[in-house]
Write an enzyme that holds these catalytic residues in place. Structure first.
Site, PDB file in Angstrom:
ATOM      1  N   SER A 150     -33.434 -12.194 -20.795  1.00 42.16           N
ATOM      2  CA  SER A 150     -33.516 -11.400 -19.560  1.00 42.16           C
ATOM      3  C   SER A 150     -33.120 -12.236 -18.333  1.00 42.16           C
ATOM      4  O   SER A 150     -31.967 -12.660 -18.246  1.00 42.16           O
ATOM      5  CB  SER A 150     -34.917 -10.802 -19.452  1.00 42.16           C
ATOM      6  OG  SER A 150     -34.987  -9.855 -18.430  1.00 42.16           O
ATOM      7  N   ALA A 151     -34.029 -12.530 -17.412  1.00 35.40           N
ATOM      8  CA  ALA A 151     -33.673 -13.353 -16.247  1.00 35.40           C
ATOM      9  C   ALA A 151     -33.127 -14.708 -16.682  1.00 35.40           C
ATOM     10  O   ALA A 151     -32.199 -15.250 -16.067  1.00 35.40           O
ATOM     11  CB  ALA A 151     -34.894 -13.544 -15.335  1.00 35.40           C
ATOM     12  N   GLY A 179     -38.428 -12.318 -16.381  1.00 35.81           N
ATOM     13  CA  GLY A 179     -39.340 -12.023 -15.282  1.00 35.81           C
ATOM     14  C   GLY A 179     -38.489 -11.664 -14.083  1.00 35.81           C
ATOM     15  O   GLY A 179     -37.515 -10.932 -14.222  1.00 35.81           O
ATOM     16  N   GLU A 223     -30.579  -3.945 -25.024  1.00 35.69           N
ATOM     17  CA  GLU A 223     -31.775  -4.581 -25.597  1.00 35.69           C
ATOM     18  C   GLU A 223     -31.614  -4.761 -27.102  1.00 35.69           C
ATOM     19  O   GLU A 223     -31.231  -3.822 -27.806  1.00 35.69           O
ATOM     20  CB  GLU A 223     -33.003  -3.751 -25.267  1.00 35.69           C
ATOM     21  CG  GLU A 223     -33.307  -3.834 -23.783  1.00 35.69           C
ATOM     22  CD  GLU A 223     -34.504  -3.019 -23.358  1.00 35.69           C
ATOM     23  OE1 GLU A 223     -34.950  -2.160 -24.146  1.00 35.69           O
ATOM     24  OE2 GLU A 223     -34.988  -3.229 -22.237  1.00 35.69           O
ATOM     25  N   HIS A 250     -30.798  -6.050 -20.235  1.00 32.53           N
ATOM     26  CA  HIS A 250     -31.437  -4.716 -20.324  1.00 32.53           C
ATOM     27  C   HIS A 250     -30.435  -3.620 -19.962  1.00 32.53           C
ATOM     28  O   HIS A 250     -30.801  -2.638 -19.307  1.00 32.53           O
ATOM     29  CB  HIS A 250     -32.640  -4.603 -19.372  1.00 32.53           C
ATOM     30  CG  HIS A 250     -33.733  -5.596 -19.599  1.00 32.53           C
ATOM     31  ND1 HIS A 250     -34.603  -5.511 -20.658  1.00 32.53           N
ATOM     32  CD2 HIS A 250     -34.099  -6.685 -18.888  1.00 32.53           C
ATOM     33  CE1 HIS A 250     -35.464  -6.528 -20.580  1.00 32.53           C
ATOM     34  NE2 HIS A 250     -35.179  -7.253 -19.522  1.00 32.53           N
TER      35      HIS A 250
END
Lengths: 233, 233
Positions: free
Chosen positions: A122-123, A90, A194, A159
């Site tokens: 991700s985050a 997020g 990814e 990413h």
């Protein structure tokens, strides 16, 4: 012993939430019944409950229970007592702000160093690095610090995307941004494409997934490492 | 009276530095001999001198002299005495950090409100908004605040880009990022596409260039405004 999966993304194109990495997660969490989920990053601004339901559905397919950290009155105790931790993606600025506000940044660092399995996407992967300064996210909230967990001795760029040589857009490429970072910061940066992830076992860090990763060191040309390779700095 | 040009970018695809906007700049700076250039954002990490040389070359074609703010011993006095100000693009976190460190953020706000012409591109445009929180840049340095000049009553997203519906990349689109911003912030955001700029005359703000701009208000669906239209909130 430190045990972590640091994944570039939760979802790859054409897949469903976590589908591409479920076999790895099943092995990683084989001794775990319940995963503590940190929903603070709120992708798309969804609520903590909504986000936890998504994580629970993903983990349901490998028969793991998921509980949201936001449901505990004492988040510090919840982290200390967790069998395993999953920090979802997020907005990294929001995630880091909330980790500091709830005083769990240091606690997570401590338990993961002591062996609580950690999975991030991700985050949730970005924050395993020394600082959050190679995030791709918008600074929608001002965190008290850019310092993060420092569970690996470098920064993560999740990413990671190669420059589109056909693009007429004049915004900076990802590589240009990371080079700007290295004009004033010294730590290496791992550009995780990814579908890639880092598997951490103690001091051993191995690249997994189908793709290579791009490594940026301050005083070198950027280079690629192949999947299966160990990262050493 | 406030007089500003707030441009999405310095350079459009196929053009040279500032080439697309030179006729507008010639008219805007018609009574100005020397422009004070703020090189703090250091695109690609180039030095202040290198960046000032690029700006000087661009402005040379319309016979304006450019001096770099970094060459003054007293930056506050330099801003106070400037005929006009140009803040170039690069990294917004670095730009904002340096503006605070050199104590010129408030001084620039003051002189521009009093009529010193201001031209910004990219990061130099982003900072004319209420906060820098809709920048696209990496947080390569921790600024003392995200608050910026507030010379317009909204935030700017420069280099605004529409979602690529063909992309298999799972990173957030620009629109998704701005929606996340609006989950916790109230001010409108102007997505300025490359080749677009806002012309500010006192309280009047007009969109210029070939393209429409995308407007994001917290409680509305995003919408477009046409070039030539006035912005009012």
């Amino acid at each position: 012993m430190k045990k972590m999966i640091i994944a570039s993304t939760s979802t790859i194109h054409g897949g469903t939430y976590l589908s591409y990495i479920l076999p790895e997660l099943e092995a990683f969490f084989k001794d775990v019944a319940t995963v503590l989920f940190v929903p603070y990053a709120r992708p798309g601004g969804i609520t903590h409950d909504e986000y936890t339901a998504i994580a629970a559905k993903g983990f349901g397919t490998i028969n793991k229970k998921v509980v949201g950290l936001h449901t505990f009155e004492n988040p510090v105790a919840a982290v200390e007592n967790a069998e395993a931790i999953f920090v979802g993606g997020g907005n990294t600025f929001l995630l880091v702000s909330q980790l500091y506000r709830n005083k769990v940044m240091e606690v997570i660092r401590g338990v993961v160093n002591e062996g609580t399995p950690y999975f991030g996407t991700s985050a949730g992967s970005n924050i395993t690095g020394l600082t959050m300064q190679t995030t791709n996210d918008m600074p929608i909230i001002y965190p008290p610090s850019f310092k993060t967990l420092g569970l690996v001795p470098f920064n993560i760029n999740p990413h990671y995307i190669d420059a589109d040589t056909q693009s007429k857009h004049m915004g900076e490429t990802r590589e240009t941004r990371i080079k700007e970072f290295h004009k004033i910061n010294t730590q290496p940066v791992i550009g995780l494409r990814e579908g890639s992830w880092l598997a951490v076992n103690g001091e051993e860090i191995v690249l997994k997934g189908d793709l290579s990763a791009r490594i940026f060191e301050q005083t070198k040309e950027a280079y690629e490492i192949s999947t299966g390779a160990s990262l050493k700095f």
